[in-house]
Design a protein around this motif. Structure first.
Motif, short mmCIF file in Angstrom:
data_model
loop_
_atom_site.label_atom_id
_atom_site.label_comp_id
_atom_site.label_asym_id
_atom_site.label_seq_id
_atom_site.Cartn_x
_atom_site.Cartn_y
_atom_site.Cartn_z
N ILE A 1 -4.74 -27.88 68.18
CA ILE A 1 -4.18 -27.47 69.36
C ILE A 1 -5.10 -25.97 69.46
O ILE A 1 -5.11 -24.98 68.85
N ASP A 2 -6.19 -26.08 70.35
CA ASP A 2 -7.29 -25.39 70.34
C ASP A 2 -6.81 -23.69 70.43
O ASP A 2 -6.08 -23.36 70.95
N GLY A 3 -7.72 -22.65 69.85
CA GLY A 3 -7.73 -21.39 69.84
C GLY A 3 -6.47 -20.84 68.99
O GLY A 3 -5.63 -19.58 69.42
N THR A 4 -5.84 -21.51 68.46
CA THR A 4 -4.58 -21.07 67.70
C THR A 4 -4.62 -21.07 66.31
O THR A 4 -5.30 -21.13 65.35
N THR A 5 -3.26 -19.92 65.81
CA THR A 5 -3.73 -20.35 64.48
C THR A 5 -2.54 -20.31 63.75
O THR A 5 -1.14 -19.09 63.72
N LEU A 6 -2.35 -21.09 63.12
CA LEU A 6 -0.55 -21.81 62.90
C LEU A 6 0.45 -21.15 61.85
O LEU A 6 -0.83 -21.17 60.49
#
Length: 208
Positions: free
Chosen positions: A130-135
């Protein structure tokens, strides 16, 4: 929110040579009779295309269905042309590494990790598509982090004891979704692919 679950058990290795015996720590994870310096590759299909056909160099990869992963194939380390569905790219494969080539609607994303060889632990692997995320993946809504700081197009991994795992995926401090509870077993890899969007995440387990 959609949650999907798949299980894929790969063939056990054949101990036909001393080298194969050394690789038996990978039993059940990777294809039979792989030379000891091999690289391993599989394909994850993050599209709606059915029966995705793939080839890396001259090696055909088993077909992958939507939101599922193929079995692994092995190749000598080196640089190869990869044709995955309608996408193509060049990939560099290192000895004794395990790769996941994720086919997305726009390109191929290559994830690299150390091959898992423990027969006492389980491995949880998180793949962020998922672009633009840090999980961050936690135990429940407020439990400790299992895998932390997985940026977009990256993966994170952690060996854990075999237990029943009820994991929740967060983007920063915002909860994305809860994954299907899993009973972890010794010697297996549990790959959690996080795809879709932040408003409609898709969580897919692949077990091998």
């Amino acid at each position: 929110m959609k949650t999907t679950f798949y299980s894929r058990r790969l063939p056990a290795m054949l101990a036909t040579t001393a080298a194969a015996v050394a690789l038996q720590a990978h039993a059940g994870l990777y294809p039979p009779a792989a030379p000891p310096d091999s690289a391993f590759v599989r394909v994850f299909n993050d599209t709606t295309q059915s029966n995705v056909k793939s080839q890396v160099g001259d090696k055909s990869v088993p077909e992958a269905q939507p939101m599922d992963a193929s079995g692994y194939v092995f190749l000598p380390p080196g640089s190869y042309k990869a044709q995955i569905g309608s996408q193509s790219d060049s990939v560099a494969l290192a000895s004794k590494r395990c790769y996941t080539a994720a086919l997305t609607p726009s390109d191929i994303k290559l994830f690299d990790q150390e091959c898992f060889n423990s027969q006492l632990k389980s491995l949880i692997s998180v793949y962020n598509l998922i672009d633009g995320t840090t999980l961050t993946v936690k135990v429940g809504d407020s439990g400790p982090a299992v895998v932390d700081g997985v940026a977009a197009d990256k993966s994170g991994h952690r060996e854990v004891n075999p237990v029943k795992a009820s994991l929740v995926v967060f983007n920063g401090g915002s909860k994305l979704a809860a994954a299907k509870p899993m009973m972890l077993e010794r010697g297996k890899v549990y790959s959690l692919f996080v795809t879709g969007t932040t408003s409609s995440p898709v969580l897919t387990w692949v077990v091998n």
